[in-house]
Design a protein around this motif. Structure first.
Motif, short mmCIF file in Angstrom:
data_model
loop_
_atom_site.label_atom_id
_atom_site.label_comp_id
_atom_site.label_asym_id
_atom_site.label_seq_id
_atom_site.Cartn_x
_atom_site.Cartn_y
_atom_site.Cartn_z
N PRO A 17 0.82 -1.22 0.00
CA PRO A 17 0.00 0.00 0.00
C PRO A 17 0.85 1.26 0.00
CG PRO A 17 -0.83 -1.58 1.61
CD PRO A 17 0.50 -2.10 1.13
N ASP A 48 -0.02 8.00 5.57
CA ASP A 48 -1.38 8.54 5.51
C ASP A 48 -2.41 7.42 5.67
OD1 ASP A 48 -3.57 10.14 5.16
OD2 ASP A 48 -3.31 10.40 2.98
N THR A 49 -2.62 7.01 6.91
CA THR A 49 -3.59 5.97 7.23
C THR A 49 -4.22 6.29 8.58
OG1 THR A 49 -3.86 3.63 7.83
CG2 THR A 49 -1.68 4.58 8.15
N LYS A 50 -5.47 5.86 8.75
CA LYS A 50 -6.18 6.10 10.01
C LYS A 50 -5.79 5.09 11.08
CE LYS A 50 -10.28 6.02 8.01
NZ LYS A 50 -9.95 6.05 6.57
N GLU A 58 -17.69 -1.53 10.97
CA GLU A 58 -17.00 -0.64 10.04
C GLU A 58 -15.83 0.09 10.71
OE1 GLU A 58 -18.05 3.18 7.16
OE2 GLU A 58 -19.64 1.76 7.72
N HIS A 80 -13.41 -7.10 2.62
CA HIS A 80 -13.62 -5.68 2.32
C HIS A 80 -12.33 -4.89 2.56
CE1 HIS A 80 -15.54 -1.75 2.17
NE2 HIS A 80 -14.97 -1.46 3.33
N ASN A 102 -9.85 -2.79 -0.14
CA ASN A 102 -9.77 -1.35 0.03
C ASN A 102 -8.58 -0.94 0.91
OD1 ASN A 102 -12.51 -0.30 -1.18
ND2 ASN A 102 -13.01 -2.12 0.03
N GLU A 154 -5.91 0.72 0.42
CA GLU A 154 -5.42 2.09 0.29
C GLU A 154 -6.30 3.09 1.04
OE1 GLU A 154 -2.65 2.86 -0.78
OE2 GLU A 154 -1.99 1.37 -2.24
N GLN A 155 -7.50 2.70 1.39
CA GLN A 155 -8.41 3.61 2.09
C GLN A 155 -8.35 3.49 3.61
OE1 GLN A 155 -9.64 2.13 -1.06
NE2 GLN A 155 -8.72 4.10 -1.66
N LEU A 156 -7.52 2.57 4.12
CA LEU A 156 -7.46 2.37 5.54
C LEU A 156 -6.73 3.51 6.26
CD1 LEU A 156 -6.76 -1.48 5.78
CD2 LEU A 156 -8.94 -0.26 5.83
#
Length: 510
Positions: free
Chosen positions: A339, A346-348, A452, A502, A506, A508-510
């Protein structure tokens, strides 16, 4: 008769074997900053500054000691962009009778140097690197005939060989070989972490910082707040600082992770050992003396020595015993790309962000951040071994191929099928919560698994367990995990696998 003596950037040791028996008046020492070595991967800016500055300081010290030195400083328009080209020109300049060098730490470069005698037209003598406690042949003899190679047993042989932490009766000090079980405390802010050792950049280092900022601006990381040692004297001061202020607490908290402290009680001397500014055996002896003098407890000293005398020597043996094929191992069949947030932070995911951000700023993260955060995530997500290996090689100041590749491919990714480690170091978010305070500040909830906002490590862990049942179900150290997985209700297992699916789609969106 004149010899050309090549010294590489990780051979900055005045007693390096290539200099043995050399003639200071007749022989020529060659060192070079070349594009090929600085750019074959996306080396951290601080790593380049450390090595270029340390090389320049070392070359100046050699000249002050009476050696004849040819030094090529980096310029993007250098006539010679490879080590071979630099050596070739100097061989012709001095009509050298032979080239002498100490064996390098990377198969890629070793293979090149091994062919130089044909291309340069002079003999090339490659000498053993005597800075290691176990030579390549010695490790091969130890490994021969063993079905499995385990660091613990090799480590005990190294303890016996060196006498480190051994009694006069040949028994381990403290009555045990390994105090790892006592080295897993969570750090809650007490005792306070010491300030890290730092050296203010001198004129040479400042010049190198400017060079790196100008010509390596697209490389990972930053040169800001560069404070690594770049001489043997300052590296020794860094070791002394660790012994005085951090070693006493290192054992208890060596596996701890902090949301607010980058360094905690770690020594940060691996960059100096791996480039030659510190001697590994002397470092271990200094730690042992700290215990004998009552300045540090046995669990701290043994744990520290084990990292150098055990793991460092062991992975080097693994590397040279199995290269070049070892680098291609991918026994778990991983196919996912690394990733992009490994390069940006840049991740949450709080733990990942903190580990990557510290790596970006410092060119350093300690072993649990590497193994159980960034490495654990790559393992659970099924990242291609070659991509995560290249990342580790690029981003850390202490990373050289011989030490990085077995640690990442074997220990982190279990891509060698258990050759190096008996089980994969896979863990859910609960482990990170147990060893750190990251989870309290995270966007995700570590006590959730399928929702989620659930910690991604939780569902990914069970997905890893499920998809690799054929690989690990019969592993005695993994049996409990499979029993726990099988005990869960079918709908719970389905929910976990859906959540993981899921997440994997996804990443890259984590």
């Amino acid at each position: 008769m004149a010899n050309l003596i090549l010294i590489l950037g990780d051979q900055l040791t005045r007693g390096i074997s290539a200099l043995n028996g050399a003639d200071r008046e007749r022989d020529l020492v060659v060192m070079a900053e070349v594009h090929d070595e600085a750019s074959y991967t996306n080396h951290h800016k601080k790593k380049i500054v450390l090595l270029f500055s340390a090389m320049r300081h070392f070359a100046r010290q050699l000249a002050n000691d009476g050696w004849q030195v040819h030094y090529q400083a980096y310029r993007p328009d250098n006539k010679h962009q490879s080590l071979e080209a630099v050596v070739d020109e100097q061989v012709k300049q001095i009509t050298a009778d032979r080239v002498i060098t100490t064996e390098c730490g990377e198969w890629r470069l070793h293979e090149q140097i091994d062919q130089w005698h044909d291309r340069l037209g002079v003999p090339v003598e490659i000498r053993p690197d005597t800075r290691f406690i176990a030579g390549k042949d010695e490790f091969a003899v130890w490994a021969k005939g063993r079905k499995q190679l385990r660091m613990e047993f090799f480590y005990r042989e190294m303890r016996r060989k060196t006498g480190l932490l051994m009694t006069s009766d040949g028994e381990p000090e403290g009555g045990r070989w390994n105090f790892d079980a006592e080295n897993r405390k969570k750090w809650t802010g007490k005792p306070p972490a010491p300030a890290p050792f730092r050296v203010e950049p001198d004129a040479i280092t400042q010049e190198v910082i400017g060079l790196v900022d100008e010509y390596f601006s697209d490389h990972f990381g930053t040169t800001e707040d560069f404070h690594f040692a770049v001489t043997a004297g300052d590296a020794q001061a860094a070791l002394d600082h660790f012994m005085d202020f951090a070693l006493p607490c290192f054992g208890d908290f060596q596996d701890a992770i902090s949301d607010t402290e980058d360094w905690l009680f770690h020594s940060i001397i691996s960059p100096y050992i791996n480039c030659g500014l510190l001697d590994p055996l002397a470092v271990c002896e200094a730690a042992a003396q700290a215990w004998y003098a009552g300045r540090a407890p046995i669990n701290a000293v043994e744990g520290f020595i084990r990292q150098i005398l055990g793991w460092r020597e062991f992975v080097r043996g693994i590397y040279w015993l199995n290269m070049p094929g070892y680098a291609q191992e991918n026994r778990l069949g991983n196919t996912r790309a690394l990733p992009w947030f490994y390069w940006t932070g840049d991740t949450k995911m709080r733990c990942m962000h903190k580990a990557i951000d510290a790596t970006r700023r410092n060119a350093y993260a300690h072993h649990i951040q590497r193994l159980m955060v960034t490495g654990n995530f790559a393992l659970l997500a099924g990242i291609k071994p070659e991509e995560i290996c290249d990342w580790y090689l690029a981003v850390y100041a202490d990373a050289f191929d011989w030490v990085e590749l077995p640690n990442v491919l074997g220990m982190v990714m279990h891509a060698d099928g258990g050759y190096l480690g008996s089980k994969p170091y896979a863990a859910s978010g609960k482990y990170i919560q147990r060893m750190s305070d990251h989870c309290a500040n995270c966007h995700y909830k570590v006590n959730k698994a399928t929702e989620e906002d659930a910690c991604p490590f939780n569902a990914l862990y069970w997905h890893f367990i499920d998809r690799h049942r054929d690989d690990f179900a019969n592993n005695p150290r993994m049996g409990m995990m499979y029993r726990n997985w099988d005990k869960q209700k079918p709908e719970r297992r389905d929910a976990l696998l859906r959540r993981a699916g899921h997440l994997l789609t996804n990443l890259e969106q984590l």
